[in-house]
Design an enzyme around this catalytic site. Sequence first.
Site, PDB file in Angstrom:
ATOM      1  N   GLY A  75       1.314  -1.225  -0.210  1.00  0.00           N
ATOM      2  CA  GLY A  75      -0.333   0.638   0.188  1.00  0.00           C
ATOM      3  C   GLY A  75       0.915   1.656   0.056  1.00  0.00           C
ATOM      4  N   ASN A 109      -8.685   3.791   7.959  1.00  0.00           N
ATOM      5  CA  ASN A 109      -7.693   2.450   8.870  1.00  0.00           C
ATOM      6  C   ASN A 109      -8.255   3.444  10.699  1.00  0.00           C
ATOM      7  OD1 ASN A 109      -5.947   4.999   7.926  1.00  0.00           O
ATOM      8  ND2 ASN A 109      -5.005   4.311   9.008  1.00  0.00           N
ATOM      9  N   GLN A 126      -7.791  -0.247   3.129  1.00  0.00           N
ATOM     10  CA  GLN A 126      -8.913  -0.955   4.027  1.00  0.00           C
ATOM     11  C   GLN A 126     -10.109  -1.278   3.600  1.00  0.00           C
ATOM     12  OE1 GLN A 126      -8.349  -1.538   7.595  1.00  0.00           O
ATOM     13  NE2 GLN A 126      -5.965  -0.358   7.357  1.00  0.00           N
ATOM     14  N   SER A 185      -3.207  -3.688  -1.071  1.00  0.00           N
ATOM     15  CA  SER A 185      -2.217  -3.746  -0.514  1.00  0.00           C
ATOM     16  C   SER A 185      -2.784  -5.195   0.294  1.00  0.00           C
ATOM     17  CB  SER A 185      -1.820  -3.290   0.711  1.00  0.00           C
ATOM     18  OG  SER A 185      -0.664  -3.965   1.590  1.00  0.00           O
ATOM     19  N   HIS A 236      -1.683  -7.726   2.501  1.00  0.00           N
ATOM     20  CA  HIS A 236      -1.782  -7.837   3.763  1.00  0.00           C
ATOM     21  C   HIS A 236      -3.138  -7.405   4.849  1.00  0.00           C
ATOM     22  CE1 HIS A 236      -0.204  -4.563   6.334  1.00  0.00           C
ATOM     23  NE2 HIS A 236       0.220  -4.681   5.233  1.00  0.00           N
ATOM     24  N   THR A 239      12.807  -7.884  -9.879  1.00  0.00           N
ATOM     25  CA  THR A 239      12.085  -9.150 -10.992  1.00  0.00           C
ATOM     26  C   THR A 239      10.637  -9.760  -9.629  1.00  0.00           C
ATOM     27  OG1 THR A 239      14.937  -9.918 -10.953  1.00  0.00           O
ATOM     28  CG2 THR A 239      12.815 -11.730 -10.277  1.00  0.00           C
ATOM     29  N   CYS A 277       1.422   3.051  13.218  1.00  0.00           N
ATOM     30  CA  CYS A 277       1.981   3.930  13.428  1.00  0.00           C
ATOM     31  C   CYS A 277       2.087   4.966  13.949  1.00  0.00           C
ATOM     32  CB  CYS A 277       1.671   4.904  11.357  1.00  0.00           C
ATOM     33  SG  CYS A 277       1.118   3.737  10.304  1.00  0.00           S
TER      34      CYS A 277
END
Length: 395
Positions: free
Chosen positions: A70, A151, A179, A199, A201, A237, A324
């Site tokens: 993200g 979030n 989210q 994202s 995860h 890659t 965060c």
Amino acid sequence: MYVYADNAATTRMRPAALKKFEETAERFYGNPSSLHSAGQRAQEELTRCREAVARILGAQPREILFTSGGSESDNQAILSAAYFGAKKGKRKIVSTAIEHHAVLHTLKKLEKEGFEVVLLPVGTDGIVRAEDAEREIDEKTCLVSVMLANNEIGTLQPVAEIGKICRARKVPFHTDAVQAVGHMPVDVNDLKCDYLALSAHKFGGPRGVGALYVRTGAPIANLIEGGAQERGKRAGTENLPGIAAMTAALEEATADLPAYMKKVSALRDRLIANLSKIPHCALNGDPEKRLCGNVSFCFEGIEGESLLLLLDEKGICASSGSACTSGSLDPSHVLLAIGRVHDVAHGSLRLTLSEDTTEAEIDYLSEEIPKVVEYLRNMSPVWRDLKEGRRSYIL
Ligand SMILES: *Cc1c(COP(=O)(O)O)cnc(C)c1O
């Protein structure tokens, strides 16, 4: 009992995604850029994933860039539109006060480079007004960036409405949908966005992998120079096991969204009703226009950090503000934006549910959280002042 209620920070990997990760690493070990058969098999698998992700979002496969997650997707969308705009003398960016730091800190950096950044306020409901966005857009605007779902407090933003305005005014529009994807229907054509970040995860995929949707024709610059992977827009890659696992997680998460949303929002509403009985507390954000798994409260007279530690001792994994923000003494910018004063904002608790959350877990949370809040209040000098009338209650 153990309750993992921090799914907005990250999710447990879905077994199907974990299996896919391992299988892909084993079977598709070739480099997709190699011309030999092992490389070509990997290239085909990459194409299959790109087509699947595109289909789920209503996009074309060539409009999907795979990234490291993200944060990278947000950075690339915002910096691309900003630098393209600057070439044409457009240096104004419109966003909101409640964005994730991946957006806010990128905007801060651009501000230092001479861009004008306008952060729209939100109401006490935690929702930005589309009219405010419309009013701020002018001929100098090179980008509008508004998240789809917040979030911290889970509130859903009027992104489709703002997208329509941006399309009419021919202003590039980015949405951080990290989210939202996998938790509610997300279609780039309904949202009328030019960029969309997601994202893995956050919906049961692995960490360190995500995607950026870039509408055909929207400016895109690369942040990482090197090989010609991802149409030359993102060197390196490809993380094929991660990409395949993300795709598997996304397919599973979106297979029956109405059933998922119905089940989880019922658990959410029961938890909200139970916790609302605690005196001097308040739900953060609109009770209905919110993610189906988000429960966010402020409790007066306590510290969120102490609450988290005591809950952890009872086997409850939760969060206060965003991951965060914890570790710093500043209260969450999102809670301040919805009008919570500093003292109240410090007493916040975020519980984020998943499809694995059970009724028994909701019962356990509903029993234990009020006890811990009361315990902490009994030790708090601030609470004593409130109780004895030397201070007045805010909530
Ligand atoms: C988690 C999150 C991000 C960052 O995603 P990463 O993959 O962890 O870099 C960005 N925006 C929002 C809204 C998020 O919740």
